[in-house]
Design an enzyme around this catalytic site. Structure first.
Site, short mmCIF file in Angstrom:
data_model
loop_
_atom_site.label_atom_id
_atom_site.label_comp_id
_atom_site.label_asym_id
_atom_site.label_seq_id
_atom_site.Cartn_x
_atom_site.Cartn_y
_atom_site.Cartn_z
N ASP A 88 0.84 -1.19 0.00
CA ASP A 88 0.00 0.00 0.00
C ASP A 88 0.88 1.25 0.00
O ASP A 88 1.91 1.29 0.66
CB ASP A 88 -0.85 -0.04 1.28
CG ASP A 88 -1.96 0.99 1.29
OD1 ASP A 88 -2.37 1.38 2.40
OD2 ASP A 88 -2.38 1.42 0.21
N THR A 260 -8.17 2.30 9.36
CA THR A 260 -8.63 2.98 10.59
C THR A 260 -9.72 2.20 11.32
O THR A 260 -9.67 2.08 12.56
CB THR A 260 -9.13 4.40 10.24
OG1 THR A 260 -8.01 5.14 9.68
CG2 THR A 260 -9.65 5.13 11.45
O1 LIG Z 1 -6.58 4.27 2.38
C1 LIG Z 1 -6.22 3.52 3.27
C2 LIG Z 1 -6.98 3.34 4.58
O2 LIG Z 1 -7.89 4.38 4.79
P1 LIG Z 1 -8.61 4.58 6.22
O3 LIG Z 1 -7.72 5.43 7.07
O4 LIG Z 1 -9.91 5.25 5.90
O5 LIG Z 1 -8.81 3.20 6.82
N1 LIG Z 1 -5.12 2.78 3.11
O6 LIG Z 1 -4.37 2.91 1.99
NA NA Z 2 -3.17 0.58 -2.11
ZN LIG Z 3 -4.66 4.92 1.26
#
Ligand SMILES: O=C(COP(=O)(O)O)NO
Ligand code: NA
Ligand SMILES: [Zn+2]
Ligand SMILES: [Ca+2]
Length: 311
Positions: A88, A260
């Site tokens: 990510d 989150t």
């Molecule tokens: O985009 C997110 C997670 O977003 P949140 O903070 O809304 O869980 N990870 O790449």
């Molecule tokens: Na991602």
């Molecule tokens: Zn993100």
């Protein structure tokens, strides 16, 4: 079985459902998420930020990447739901290459803070390397506000759908994260959530790719309340209502990044357990209390996004 993220998302895109991508930093969250996905017979996307890799490797990037591949593959190879592991917000070449080398299913090259041409150039470069290794690629267009590890932008810049069409055709990227008004973290909106659904619809029509929603946690009030009951200070926390997420799925979102919500569930379970069990100091017990609520949130999300039963 351990699969390529693209396999999971192409099926979701064809059938118009979404698969949550759950962020992990440690073993406990992974086990809780896996248990939830097994119970719901759902495909599973596990994702780790660069910070999670640094954390798991105790500072060593390649060790951290290999830790998560080993952990996920250990279980994926012995269950009959498809499981993918995704990097990510890959912003640094070193992490992206380490993830590819270690055996991640897919990587995100997040150059969305750069000018369009630069984002395109970096994405093309990563697509070439990743595809040569059989790894699929996610990129982001437009900017989310809010914070996520070392990713922060003052305010969101929404995706330009015409640019999105050029971007996917030029770069060959496998799935795209269009910024449509969400932001990372627990404090997403001052007032009500406002997502640009028209813009999302146009991006889907023009790109015909699986699409990713970042900053998609709902910041569920019942878990915020529970955490606050036991001492957390989350005043003003606000997320994307589940109804709005369902609308995004109808318009073509197929990967829903969720970090989150799991963090809030975990801390609520942990705080409650610690308060109620002052004599307890076995980590398997107090971390287990956090895991339990994470699994609940995971199962609920798999259900309403339509991933349940799609394994
Ligand atoms: O985009 C997110 C997670 O977003 P949140 O903070 O809304 O869980 N990870 O790449
Ligand atoms: Na991602
Ligand atoms: Zn993100
Ligand atoms: Ca970004």
């Amino acid at each position: 079985m351990y699969v390529n993220t693209k396999d999971i998302l192409e099926k979701a895109s064809k059938e118009y459902y979404a698969v949550p991508a759950f962020n992990i930093n440690n073993m406990e969250f992974f086990h809780a998420i896996l248990d939830g996905a097994l119970e719901k017979r759902a495909p599973l996307i596990i994702e780790t930020s660069e910070g999670a890799i640094k954390y798991a490797g105790n500072g060593d990037i390649l060790k951290g990447a290999r830790y998560f591949v080993e952990l996920v593959r250990l279980f994926a190879d012995s269950v009959d739901i498809p499981i993918a592991l995704h990097l990510d917000h890959g912003k640094h070449f070193e992490y992206i290459i380490a993830a590819i080398k270690a055996g991640y299913s897919s990587v995100m090259i997040d150059a969305s803070e750069e000018p369009f041409e630069e984002n395109m150039k970096k994405t093309k470069e990563i697509v070439k390397i990743a595809h040569a290794a059989g790894v699929s690629v996610e990129a982001e267009l437009g900017q989310l506000a809010g914070v996520e590890d070392n990713v922060s932008a003052e305010e969101s810049v929404l995706v330009d759908p015409q640019q999105a069409k050029i971007f996917v055709e030029e770069t060959g990227v496998d799935f795209l994260a269009p910024a449509i008004g969400t932001s990372h973290g627990a404090f997403k909106f001052k007032g009500d959530a406002k997502l640009d659904f028209e813009r999302l619809k146009t991006v889907k029509e023009l790109t015909k790719r699986p699409l990713v929603l970042h900053g998609a946690s709902s910041v569920l009030p019942e878990y915020v309340k529970l955490a606050e009951e036991y001492g957390a200070d989350l005043g003003g926390a606000k997320g994307v209502p589940e109804e709005e997420l369902k609308k995004c799925v109808e318009l073509g979102i197929n990967k829903v990044n969720t970090d989150t919500d799991l963090r809030i569930a975990f801390i609520a379970g942990l705080r409650k357990y610690l308060k109620e069990n002052p004599k307890e100091f076995d980590p398997r017990h107090y971390l287990g209390a956090g895991k339990k609520l994470v699994k609940e949130v995971v199962m609920n999300r798999l259900e309403f996004l339509g991933a349940a039963g799609k394994a």
